[in-house]
Design a protein around this motif. Structure first.
Motif, PDB file in Angstrom:
ATOM      1  N   VAL A 175       0.838  -1.202   0.000  1.00 16.89           N
ATOM      2  CA  VAL A 175       0.000   0.000   0.000  1.00 16.89           C
ATOM      3  C   VAL A 175       0.872   1.250   0.000  1.00 16.89           C
ATOM      4  O   VAL A 175       0.617   2.207  -0.747  1.00 16.89           O
ATOM      5  CB  VAL A 175      -0.951  -0.002   1.215  1.00 16.89           C
ATOM      6  CG1 VAL A 175      -1.740   1.311   1.277  1.00 16.89           C
ATOM      7  CG2 VAL A 175      -1.911  -1.188   1.156  1.00 16.89           C
ATOM      8  N   ILE A 176       1.901   1.260   0.836  1.00 17.58           N
ATOM      9  CA  ILE A 176       2.808   2.409   0.888  1.00 17.58           C
ATOM     10  C   ILE A 176       3.436   2.650  -0.475  1.00 17.58           C
ATOM     11  O   ILE A 176       3.511   3.790  -0.953  1.00 17.58           O
ATOM     12  CB  ILE A 176       3.877   2.190   1.971  1.00 17.58           C
ATOM     13  CG1 ILE A 176       3.247   2.297   3.364  1.00 17.58           C
ATOM     14  CG2 ILE A 176       5.020   3.193   1.827  1.00 17.58           C
ATOM     15  CD1 ILE A 176       4.159   1.852   4.494  1.00 17.58           C
ATOM     16  N   ASP A 177       3.871   1.582  -1.138  1.00 18.17           N
ATOM     17  CA  ASP A 177       4.492   1.725  -2.456  1.00 18.17           C
ATOM     18  C   ASP A 177       3.504   2.296  -3.463  1.00 18.17           C
ATOM     19  O   ASP A 177       3.858   3.177  -4.269  1.00 18.17           O
ATOM     20  CB  ASP A 177       5.006   0.369  -2.934  1.00 18.17           C
ATOM     21  CG  ASP A 177       5.750   0.470  -4.258  1.00 18.17           C
ATOM     22  OD1 ASP A 177       6.748   1.211  -4.317  1.00 18.17           O
ATOM     23  OD2 ASP A 177       5.327  -0.181  -5.228  1.00 18.17           O
ATOM     24  N   ARG A 178       2.268   1.816  -3.435  1.00 17.31           N
ATOM     25  CA  ARG A 178       1.250   2.339  -4.363  1.00 17.31           C
ATOM     26  C   ARG A 178       1.043   3.834  -4.133  1.00 17.31           C
ATOM     27  O   ARG A 178       0.977   4.623  -5.087  1.00 17.31           O
ATOM     28  CB  ARG A 178      -0.065   1.588  -4.172  1.00 17.31           C
ATOM     29  CG  ARG A 178      -1.240   2.202  -4.939  1.00 17.31           C
ATOM     30  CD  ARG A 178      -2.502   1.369  -4.831  1.00 17.31           C
ATOM     31  NE  ARG A 178      -2.935   1.136  -3.471  1.00 17.31           N
ATOM     32  CZ  ARG A 178      -3.611   2.032  -2.741  1.00 17.31           C
ATOM     33  NH1 ARG A 178      -3.903   3.238  -3.243  1.00 17.31           N
ATOM     34  NH2 ARG A 178      -3.992   1.740  -1.506  1.00 17.31           N
ATOM     35  N   LEU A 179       0.969   4.244  -2.869  1.00 21.49           N
ATOM     36  CA  LEU A 179       0.733   5.653  -2.558  1.00 21.49           C
ATOM     37  C   LEU A 179       1.939   6.520  -2.921  1.00 21.49           C
ATOM     38  O   LEU A 179       1.783   7.637  -3.413  1.00 21.49           O
ATOM     39  CB  LEU A 179       0.402   5.794  -1.064  1.00 21.49           C
ATOM     40  CG  LEU A 179      -0.956   5.222  -0.656  1.00 21.49           C
ATOM     41  CD1 LEU A 179      -1.058   5.095   0.862  1.00 21.49           C
ATOM     42  CD2 LEU A 179      -2.088   6.081  -1.190  1.00 21.49           C
ATOM     43  N   VAL A 180       3.147   5.994  -2.682  1.00 22.79           N
ATOM     44  CA  VAL A 180       4.353   6.725  -3.065  1.00 22.79           C
ATOM     45  C   VAL A 180       4.371   6.984  -4.566  1.00 22.79           C
ATOM     46  O   VAL A 180       4.695   8.089  -5.022  1.00 22.79           O
ATOM     47  CB  VAL A 180       5.613   5.944  -2.624  1.00 22.79           C
ATOM     48  CG1 VAL A 180       6.855   6.444  -3.364  1.00 22.79           C
ATOM     49  CG2 VAL A 180       5.816   6.064  -1.124  1.00 22.79           C
ATOM     50  N   LYS A 181       3.991   5.977  -5.338  1.00 18.08           N
ATOM     51  CA  LYS A 181       3.972   6.128  -6.797  1.00 18.08           C
ATOM     52  C   LYS A 181       2.887   7.099  -7.254  1.00 18.08           C
ATOM     53  O   LYS A 181       2.949   7.625  -8.368  1.00 18.08           O
ATOM     54  CB  LYS A 181       3.782   4.762  -7.457  1.00 18.08           C
ATOM     55  CG  LYS A 181       5.013   3.863  -7.298  1.00 18.08           C
ATOM     56  CD  LYS A 181       4.755   2.458  -7.798  1.00 18.08           C
ATOM     57  CE  LYS A 181       5.999   1.588  -7.657  1.00 18.08           C
ATOM     58  NZ  LYS A 181       5.740   0.171  -8.021  1.00 18.08           N
TER      59      LYS A 181
END
Length: 240
Positions: free
Chosen positions: A171-177
């Motif tokens: 989830v963090i990676d998706r939001l960072v992107k």
């Protein structure tokens, strides 16, 4: 969105004009006293260190300086807050040119109180997060974040199983992107493995950058898992 907007928070320093007595808490903590210029990564910054090293104190102060409630939640959580250190009044923040639309300070230890507050709001249409387990509710909050925001998380692993920590990484990676910026205080070697991150070690010398495989969290966990029968024997024999 344009990623040139990040980082939303560019640097954190102690204001030279602040009345900060090095013998008084929290300036008596070495990492706070030697804060220097803390420059968060545009994507993810981790604060690591032993209990009492100052990472949660600094994270809380940054959150309050960004107008987020000390107990956690968004800027719209308006309730009597827990007592906080005076550090936030002494911080000088340099922000990016674009203000984030969303922000959230998520601390596992007071999440229950934030959910109770949200339930008390008149006309709140959402089902109570108290109906979910702690970890499920935590993930619900995380998955509700938007890409156009800055998010401060204090020891999120306290609410999450190892599998949920892996899900949180995704989830963090998706939001960072999508444009989000995270600052996370953690002891979790799983979360620390995130590849696009700056890891800042809080210790008696101040704050320094450290690579993932050089963290105590990685080294101790790897050593224990690879040699756990021997390490348990050594540990328990020493205890006797």
């Amino acid at each position: 969105m344009s990623f040139a907007a990040k980082p939303y928070l560019r640097s954190v320093t102690i204001d030279p004009a602040a009345d900060a007595d090095p013998d008084d808490y929290p300036f008596s903590i070495p990492a706070v006293r030697e804060l220097g210029v803390l420059e968060p990564h545009p994507d993810v910054t981790f604060f690591v260190g032993e209990n009492g090293a100052g990472k949660s104190t600094v994270l809380e102060a940054i959150a309050v300086a960004l107008d987020m409630p000390a107990e956690g939640g968004t800027r719209n959580v308006l309730r009597e807050q827990q007592e906080v250190s005076p550090l936030h009044r002494c911080l000088k923040l340099v922000k990016g040119f674009k203000r984030p639309r969303y922000s959230y300070f998520l601390r596992a230890e007071s999440l229950f109180n934030v959910f109770t507050y949200l339930d008390s709001l008149p006309g709140n249409p959402e089902p109570s997060l108290h109906l979910r387990s702690h970890g499920e509710a935590f993930m619900d909050v995380l998955q509700g974040f938007s890409g156009d925001g800055i998010y401060l998380l204090d020891e999120p692993e306290a609410a999450l199983s190892p599998n949920r920590q892996l899900a949180a990484l995704a989830v963090i990676d998706r939001l960072v992107k999508q444009g989000a910026q995270f600052i996370i205080a953690t002891h979790s070697p799983i979360l620390l493995a995130y590849p696009r991150a700056k890891i800042l070690l809080f210790d008696e010398t101040g704050i320094s950058h450290v690579d993932y495989e050089d963290t105590e969290h990685y080294a101790v966990t790897r050593d224990f898992l690879n040699h756990y029968p021997r390490r348990l024997q050594q540990l328990l024999d020493d205890a006797d």
